[in-house]
Motif scaffolding. Structure first.
Motif, PDB file in Angstrom:
ATOM      1  N   LEU A 511      52.946  26.901  63.507  1.00 20.23           N
ATOM      2  CA  LEU A 511      53.063  27.548  62.223  1.00 20.23           C
ATOM      3  C   LEU A 511      54.487  28.043  62.167  1.00 20.23           C
ATOM      4  O   LEU A 511      55.261  27.851  61.246  1.00 20.23           O
ATOM      5  CB  LEU A 511      52.031  28.660  62.170  1.00 20.23           C
ATOM      6  CG  LEU A 511      51.917  29.528  60.981  1.00 20.23           C
ATOM      7  CD1 LEU A 511      51.538  28.374  59.823  1.00 20.23           C
ATOM      8  CD2 LEU A 511      51.124  30.595  60.993  1.00 20.23           C
ATOM      9  N   LEU A 512      55.085  28.550  63.246  1.00 23.20           N
ATOM     10  CA  LEU A 512      56.379  28.860  63.239  1.00 23.20           C
ATOM     11  C   LEU A 512      57.342  28.039  63.218  1.00 23.20           C
ATOM     12  O   LEU A 512      58.447  28.032  62.629  1.00 23.20           O
ATOM     13  CB  LEU A 512      56.618  29.776  64.661  1.00 23.20           C
ATOM     14  CG  LEU A 512      57.854  30.519  64.927  1.00 23.20           C
ATOM     15  CD1 LEU A 512      58.428  31.247  63.617  1.00 23.20           C
ATOM     16  CD2 LEU A 512      58.154  31.247  66.008  1.00 23.20           C
ATOM     17  N   ARG A 548      59.973  27.982  51.520  1.00 17.55           N
ATOM     18  CA  ARG A 548      59.030  28.945  51.125  1.00 17.55           C
ATOM     19  C   ARG A 548      58.445  29.769  51.964  1.00 17.55           C
ATOM     20  O   ARG A 548      58.525  31.076  51.928  1.00 17.55           O
ATOM     21  CB  ARG A 548      58.007  28.439  50.046  1.00 17.55           C
ATOM     22  CG  ARG A 548      57.257  29.447  49.176  1.00 17.55           C
ATOM     23  CD  ARG A 548      56.530  29.045  48.022  1.00 17.55           C
ATOM     24  NE  ARG A 548      55.834  27.862  48.424  1.00 17.55           N
ATOM     25  CZ  ARG A 548      54.570  28.015  48.892  1.00 17.55           C
ATOM     26  NH1 ARG A 548      54.007  29.085  49.014  1.00 17.55           N
ATOM     27  NH2 ARG A 548      53.738  26.690  49.156  1.00 17.55           N
ATOM     28  N   LEU A 549      57.754  29.253  53.119  1.00 18.29           N
ATOM     29  CA  LEU A 549      57.122  30.097  54.004  1.00 18.29           C
ATOM     30  C   LEU A 549      58.195  30.759  54.833  1.00 18.29           C
ATOM     31  O   LEU A 549      58.026  31.946  55.643  1.00 18.29           O
ATOM     32  CB  LEU A 549      56.537  29.126  55.009  1.00 18.29           C
ATOM     33  CG  LEU A 549      55.431  28.404  54.618  1.00 18.29           C
ATOM     34  CD1 LEU A 549      54.954  27.348  55.609  1.00 18.29           C
ATOM     35  CD2 LEU A 549      54.267  29.075  53.902  1.00 18.29           C
ATOM     36  N   ALA A 550      59.534  30.100  55.254  1.00 20.84           N
ATOM     37  CA  ALA A 550      60.529  30.988  55.785  1.00 20.84           C
ATOM     38  C   ALA A 550      60.929  32.247  54.968  1.00 20.84           C
ATOM     39  O   ALA A 550      61.163  33.225  55.573  1.00 20.84           O
ATOM     40  CB  ALA A 550      61.731  29.976  55.996  1.00 20.84           C
ATOM     41  N   GLU A 560      53.796  40.837  62.797  1.00 15.93           N
ATOM     42  CA  GLU A 560      52.208  40.328  62.619  1.00 15.93           C
ATOM     43  C   GLU A 560      52.241  40.245  60.926  1.00 15.93           C
ATOM     44  O   GLU A 560      51.400  39.265  60.474  1.00 15.93           O
ATOM     45  CB  GLU A 560      51.254  41.757  62.838  1.00 15.93           C
ATOM     46  CG  GLU A 560      49.974  41.435  62.654  1.00 15.93           C
ATOM     47  CD  GLU A 560      49.544  40.204  63.523  1.00 15.93           C
ATOM     48  OE1 GLU A 560      48.596  39.229  62.802  1.00 15.93           O
ATOM     49  OE2 GLU A 560      49.811  39.899  64.452  1.00 15.93           O
ATOM     50  N   THR A 561      52.939  40.917  60.158  1.00 18.06           N
ATOM     51  CA  THR A 561      52.760  40.792  58.715  1.00 18.06           C
ATOM     52  C   THR A 561      53.442  39.344  58.489  1.00 18.06           C
ATOM     53  O   THR A 561      53.077  38.426  57.432  1.00 18.06           O
ATOM     54  CB  THR A 561      53.599  41.801  57.882  1.00 18.06           C
ATOM     55  OG1 THR A 561      53.097  43.085  58.289  1.00 18.06           O
ATOM     56  CG2 THR A 561      53.720  41.404  56.528  1.00 18.06           C
ATOM     57  N   ALA A 562      54.433  39.055  58.985  1.00 21.58           N
ATOM     58  CA  ALA A 562      55.273  37.736  58.677  1.00 21.58           C
ATOM     59  C   ALA A 562      54.090  36.518  59.368  1.00 21.58           C
ATOM     60  O   ALA A 562      54.052  35.522  58.428  1.00 21.58           O
ATOM     61  CB  ALA A 562      56.377  37.538  59.761  1.00 21.58           C
ATOM     62  N   ALA A 565      51.122  36.344  56.618  1.00 19.97           N
ATOM     63  CA  ALA A 565      51.582  35.897  55.269  1.00 19.97           C
ATOM     64  C   ALA A 565      51.961  34.368  55.388  1.00 19.97           C
ATOM     65  O   ALA A 565      51.550  33.470  54.382  1.00 19.97           O
ATOM     66  CB  ALA A 565      52.914  36.816  54.877  1.00 19.97           C
ATOM     67  N   VAL A 566      52.653  33.937  56.213  1.00 21.77           N
ATOM     68  CA  VAL A 566      52.656  32.611  56.457  1.00 21.77           C
ATOM     69  C   VAL A 566      51.471  31.591  56.631  1.00 21.77           C
ATOM     70  O   VAL A 566      51.301  30.632  56.112  1.00 21.77           O
ATOM     71  CB  VAL A 566      53.930  32.313  57.782  1.00 21.77           C
ATOM     72  CG1 VAL A 566      54.028  30.973  57.865  1.00 21.77           C
ATOM     73  CG2 VAL A 566      55.288  32.747  57.517  1.00 21.77           C
ATOM     74  N   ALA A 567      50.591  32.146  57.605  1.00 24.37           N
ATOM     75  CA  ALA A 567      49.417  31.626  57.899  1.00 24.37           C
ATOM     76  C   ALA A 567      48.524  31.252  56.522  1.00 24.37           C
ATOM     77  O   ALA A 567      48.130  30.201  56.203  1.00 24.37           O
ATOM     78  CB  ALA A 567      48.541  32.253  58.832  1.00 24.37           C
TER      79      ALA A 567
END
Length: 598
Positions: A511-512, A548-550, A560-562, A565-567
């Protein structure tokens, strides 16, 4: 890499403790999910009441203490010989610690003061432990090794069962405060379904080996100590969640996700590409020659990080140019036709060397380490570059070199000039300190590429010792401030036409990886077992989606928020793309055929 969900048929009734526990969270590593009953590490041996030792009996107690240490060292040496790769190195290092004559001499001396063998060993290890804690950094991290050796030696002298991994007779989820390196190195994925530790962080032995083995793992998991033996757990290494006594529906849902992920991984192979054909180099990390066969067999475009410290460790003198040349040539031949990025010696801090590291530095992590070592011992770097160049001649590998711990642009330029003087055409700099990231444009002007080491970059950006489990949250690679530094470096590289890779643990997170590509990173290097899922994640998303995910990760308030949200956004984008008719734009087809991986 193990991606299929694994469960055990053993069933247990919910315990009172488990019924009161909500889902636990920590740092997910290893990927995948698994369900099974808890088995905890065996407790350390309990010391009996001290026995007063008469002077005439002291020699026998001293002999018993020495014999226990020798037996522990011999056992670890045997296990090291039977292991390979990183596990072998971990066990060999522990065996050397147990065989340290200073430790045996200290225990023997304590018996002359009236201590029995068990208490003499306990006190001797305690004194050594205090010294390591006072030294900090790498040395403080080795206290886990000492604690494990102390337990083994005391158990041996008392005739008690050896502490270590449990053996309940069925597959299990291993739960511990933390794992000693010797135990981590002996994990059997056929028996251990998943790992949960209260301590540890994203760069701990537990985390790194979980990725190598493909085991779902959650480290830094607060509350894990309250999980009772036999409690059934659902462990998700992707989300970092641990669910006590999951329902059948939760287990089935996790199994379905794993099956879908397994199919996605199987569908993709070859060079890394986003769904619209944007090239992303996928490479492996290599830390020792025993790892070479598995690394060379991986579906990768080469080696993004070849750590050369294995040639220097556990020696009193530096390896000769010929010793180095032979080792490097083995790697280059194994990767004929592919890239091999060699990191020059990264001595100091967590890798002290008697012939290169000054003793007594008050803070080794901020001292003379990495490229700075060449200031004090210029012949070390000169010899190494000559050996790399000699090994690279007449090889089909594309050999690059890079310097660790570059802080200012002048260092990058000087290193590149020195490398080229030896005939090495491609020379780069590692971005591991904030100063290098902030001046990445000037670094890029003086060398050919940049490689971001996210582990050290996080340590220095957050002033948080990467070996300290209690600060693991600050070292989470999802921290938006860290991602800001990655974006800065990647943008500077792009502005000067220089590829910028990531070779830290962050690259192993599928994901990252999407976020890193969206930030402008051109290649990712990680453990071979992690590449299939990273490749599949890239293939499922377009470059525009990655960008957009970045943006979502950068705008988040914390790690954790990052991640959350990305997931969510990545899953929504994947679902939308899956629902649409599959089509490949002509521009993407052209990119897929011609775009080089940076």
């Amino acid at each position: 890499m193990t991606t299929t969900p694994r469960t055990t048929s053993r069933t247990t009734a919910p315990t009172a403790t488990a019924a009161l526990l909500p889902p636990l969270t920590g740092i997910g590593v290893g990927g995948g999910s698994a369900a099974g009953p808890v088995a905890r590490m065996a407790a350390p041996p309990a010391l009996p009441e001290p026995r007063a030792v008469a002077p005439d009996d002291a020699p026998a107690e001293a002999a018993a203490a020495r014999a226990a240490l020798a037996a522990v060292a011999e056992d670890l040496e045997g296990r090291a010989a039977a292991a390979d790769g990183e596990a072998a190195g971990v066990l060999a290092a522990q065996a050397m610690m147990a065989a340290d004559p200073a430790l045996a001499d200290r225990a023997a001396a304590l018996t002359t003061e009236g201590h029995d063998a068990a208490h003499a060993l306990d006190a001797a290890f305690g004194a050594f432990r205090a010294s390591l804690v006072a030294a900090g950094g790498y040395f403080a991290e080795r206290t886990a090794d000492l604690d494990d050796l102390r337990d083994r030696a005391v158990a041996r002298v008392l005739g008690l069962p050896m502490p270590g991994l449990p053996d309940p007779g069925h597959p299990y989820v291993l739960v511990a405060d933390d794992l000693a390196p010797a135990d981590t190195a002996q994990l059997d994925p056929a028996t251990v379904l998943a790992l949960v530790t209260e301590g540890g962080g994203p760069t701990s032995h537990t985390a790194i080996l979980a990725k190598v083995l493909g085991l779902p793992a959650v480290v830094g998991c607060a509350g894990a100590g309250r999980l009772a033996e036999g409690t059934r757990l659902l462990v998700d290494g992707a989300t970092g969640t641990v669910v006590p006594e999951p329902t059948a529906g939760q287990v089935a849902e996790a199994a379905a996700r794993e099956e879908e992920r397994r199919r996605a991984v199987a569908r993709v192979s070859g060079p890394g590409r986003t769904a619209d054909g944007h090239a992303v180099g996928l490479l492996v990390n290599l830390g020792a020659l025993p790892e070479l066969p598995a690394a060379a067999a991986a579906d990768s475009e080469g080696v993004g990080l070849f750590r050369t410290e294995f040639l220097y460790l556990d020696r009193t003198t530096a390896p000769t140019a010929e010793e180095q040349r032979a080792a490097y040539r083995n790697v280059f031949d194994a990767f004929a036709g592919r890239r091999v990025v060699v990191r020059t010696l990264d001595a100091g801090a967590d890798k002290p060397l008697p012939f290169a590291t000054a003793p007594g530095e008050p803070n080794p992590a901020l001292g003379v380490r990495g490229l700075r070592t060449a200031r004090r011992h210029p012949a070390l770097l000169d010899t190494q570059l000559a050996a790399i160049a000699a090994a690279a001649r007449d090889t089909a590998a594309d050999v690059w070199v890079m310097a660790p711990m570059v802080s200012v642009p002048a260092e990058a330029a000087a290193f590149a000039e020195q490398a080229r003087a030896h005939g090495l055409r491609t020379a780069g700099a590692m971005v591991e300190v904030p100063a290098a990231a902030l001046r990445a444009g000037q670094l890029a002007q003086g060398c050919d590429f940049l490689s971001i080491g996210t582990n050290d970059l996080a340590q220095y950006a957050f002033a948080a010792d990467r070996m300290l489990g209690s600060l693991a949250g600050l070292l989470d690679p999802w921290q938006p401030a860290l991602l800001d530094l990655v974006r800065t470096a990647a943008a500077a590289g792009a502005a000067h036409g220089r590829p910028v890779g990531v070779c830290g643990e962050a690259a192993a997170d599928p994901l990252l990886a999407l976020v890193l590509v969206g930030l402008g990173v051109t290649s990712l290097s990680t453990a071979p077992a992690c590449l299939p899922e990273v490749r599949a994640a890239l293939a499922a998303h377009t470059l525009d989606t990655c960008r957009r995910l970045a943006g979502l990760a950068l705008s988040a308030s914390d790690a954790e928020t990052a991640r959350t949200a990305v997931a969510r956004a990545a899953e929504a984008a994947r679902a939308t793309r899956t629902a649409e008719p599959e089509q490949t734009p002509p521009a993407a087809e052209a990119a897929a055929r011609t775009a080089p991986a940076g």
